[in-house]
Design an enzyme around this catalytic site. Sequence first.
Site, PDB file in Angstrom:
ATOM      1  N   LYS A   1       8.706  75.213  36.162  1.00  0.00           N
ATOM      2  CA  LYS A   1       8.806  75.471  34.730  1.00  0.00           C
ATOM      3  C   LYS A   1       7.429  75.466  34.097  1.00  0.00           C
ATOM      4  O   LYS A   1       6.557  74.694  34.501  1.00  0.00           O
ATOM      5  CB  LYS A   1       9.644  74.394  34.058  1.00  0.00           C
ATOM      6  CG  LYS A   1      11.113  74.547  34.299  1.00  0.00           C
ATOM      7  CD  LYS A   1      11.906  73.910  33.171  1.00  0.00           C
ATOM      8  CE  LYS A   1      13.390  74.119  33.401  1.00  0.00           C
ATOM      9  NZ  LYS A   1      13.978  73.066  34.234  1.00  0.00           N
TER      10      LYS A   1
ATOM     11  N   GLU B   1      19.586  69.096  46.559  1.00  0.00           N
ATOM     12  CA  GLU B   1      19.154  67.830  45.933  1.00  0.00           C
ATOM     13  C   GLU B   1      20.173  67.302  44.932  1.00  0.00           C
ATOM     14  O   GLU B   1      21.117  68.007  44.536  1.00  0.00           O
ATOM     15  CB  GLU B   1      17.800  67.998  45.243  1.00  0.00           C
ATOM     16  CG  GLU B   1      17.854  68.898  44.013  1.00  0.00           C
ATOM     17  CD  GLU B   1      16.768  68.563  42.991  1.00  0.00           C
ATOM     18  OE1 GLU B   1      16.768  67.436  42.457  1.00  0.00           O
ATOM     19  OE2 GLU B   1      15.936  69.463  42.714  1.00  0.00           O
TER      20      GLU B   1
ATOM     21  N   LYS C   1      16.860  58.001  39.088  1.00  0.00           N
ATOM     22  CA  LYS C   1      16.115  59.143  39.623  1.00  0.00           C
ATOM     23  C   LYS C   1      15.137  58.589  40.645  1.00  0.00           C
ATOM     24  O   LYS C   1      14.274  57.790  40.295  1.00  0.00           O
ATOM     25  CB  LYS C   1      15.387  59.851  38.481  1.00  0.00           C
ATOM     26  CG  LYS C   1      14.452  60.966  38.919  1.00  0.00           C
ATOM     27  CD  LYS C   1      13.688  61.522  37.729  1.00  0.00           C
ATOM     28  CE  LYS C   1      12.453  62.289  38.162  1.00  0.00           C
ATOM     29  NZ  LYS C   1      11.548  62.590  37.047  1.00  0.00           N
TER      30      LYS C   1
HETATM   31  N1  PSU Z   1      12.138  70.645  37.379  1.00  0.00           N
HETATM   32  C1  PSU Z   1      13.234  71.322  36.997  1.00  0.00           C
HETATM   33  N2  PSU Z   1      14.461  70.777  37.205  1.00  0.00           N
HETATM   34  C2  PSU Z   1      14.613  69.538  37.785  1.00  0.00           C
HETATM   35  C3  PSU Z   1      13.449  68.840  38.195  1.00  0.00           C
HETATM   36  C4  PSU Z   1      12.232  69.420  37.982  1.00  0.00           C
HETATM   37  O1  PSU Z   1      13.110  72.414  36.484  1.00  0.00           O
HETATM   38  O2  PSU Z   1      15.753  69.052  37.931  1.00  0.00           O
HETATM   39  C5  PSU Z   1      13.595  67.515  38.882  1.00  0.00           C
HETATM   40  C6  PSU Z   1      13.492  67.718  40.409  1.00  0.00           C
HETATM   41  O3  PSU Z   1      14.345  66.785  41.064  1.00  0.00           O
HETATM   42  C7  PSU Z   1      12.042  67.368  40.672  1.00  0.00           C
HETATM   43  C8  PSU Z   1      11.807  66.270  39.686  1.00  0.00           C
HETATM   44  O4  PSU Z   1      11.792  66.950  41.997  1.00  0.00           O
HETATM   45  O5  PSU Z   1      12.504  66.666  38.516  1.00  0.00           O
HETATM   46  C9  PSU Z   1      10.339  66.062  39.399  1.00  0.00           C
HETATM   47  O6  PSU Z   1      10.189  64.908  38.621  1.00  0.00           O
HETATM   48  P1  PSU Z   1       8.732  64.305  38.376  1.00  0.00           P
HETATM   49  O7  PSU Z   1       8.009  65.360  37.572  1.00  0.00           O
HETATM   50  O8  PSU Z   1       8.961  63.042  37.616  1.00  0.00           O
HETATM   51  O9  PSU Z   1       8.112  64.107  39.736  1.00  0.00           O
END
Ligand code: PSU
Length: 292
Positions: free
Chosen positions: A146, A10, A71
């Site tokens: 996380k 990604e 993003k």
């Molecule tokens: N969690 C991490 N590192 C990341 C992300 C999430 O520990 O880089 C990134 C990933 O690309 C994930 C995105 O798909 O954040 C999720 O964002 P949101 O919670 O806004 O959907």
Amino acid sequence: MTHPPQVALESTVISHGLPYPHNLELATEMEAIVRQHGADPRTIGIIGGELIAGLSGSQIEHLATARDVRKVSRRDLPIVVARRLDGATTVATTMWIAHRAGIEIFATGGIGGVHRGLDGSPSSDISADLQELAQTPVIVVCAGAKAILDLPTTLEYLETYGVTVVGIGTDEFPAFYSRKSGLPVDVRCDSAAEVASIWRAKRGLGLPGGLLVTVPIPEEAEIPAAEIEPVIAQATNEAAERRLRSAEVTPFLLTRIAELTGARSLQANLALLKNNAQMAAQIAVALAAQAR
Ligand code: PSU
Ligand code: MN
């Protein structure tokens, strides 16, 4: 001789997840690790509105350095395509583009999930990554999620939508920086071949959606839960004070945790990403072997 199996990677982690120059070095290293283990890396991103499965070195460098990279989660796809923008893909959009390109497996750091609410109840902020896992047939190899997220609720959501969660060499769902969360996975696998068998069974049954394969962070890079928890609590409170919403929340939390823990969390992040790239390549090779 058939082509080597492909592994998707990604780009949100490159543009928004890690500081320069670590992001660029890491992206290059993950590609090298995938190759060393017999597979073909395909880093996924969006350049000028074009969805690309297999960015060139200079395109990766652009996403690692440019300031105006959006993003891109699923709801952003039509916007960046129509307006010909540059975009970094999240787990959700990387899965979707990978599937479109015929790629079955993808390595990342951590997935998005259900965020924690302020009073301890789950928040209504739920990552599109979870719905993508429910719908799109791609294996996602990660270090769990996380603890900025409500992990029990995230796992309940995955159960509701029929997403099988595998633990590699573990019975517990890993919590990214920490090897354990106290929460069970659905099945433990001790080899890439076992994961490949479960994936083939799922596809053979015609079940929709992906497979979540979780790999604990290497022991030497682990940050114990007791150490990271106060930092997470502080970052979550700050996000609430700033009234952050939607796509802003995750990058803010990730940046604050990195600031508050310094080099330690960066090293942990890099170590688990490389470890996951290796595991994904091994599963890709096992899948190709079973298909023959
Ligand atoms: N969690 C991490 N590192 C990341 C992300 C999430 O520990 O880089 C990134 C990933 O690309 C994930 C995105 O798909 O954040 C999720 O964002 P949101 O919670 O806004 O959907
Ligand atoms: Mn969100």
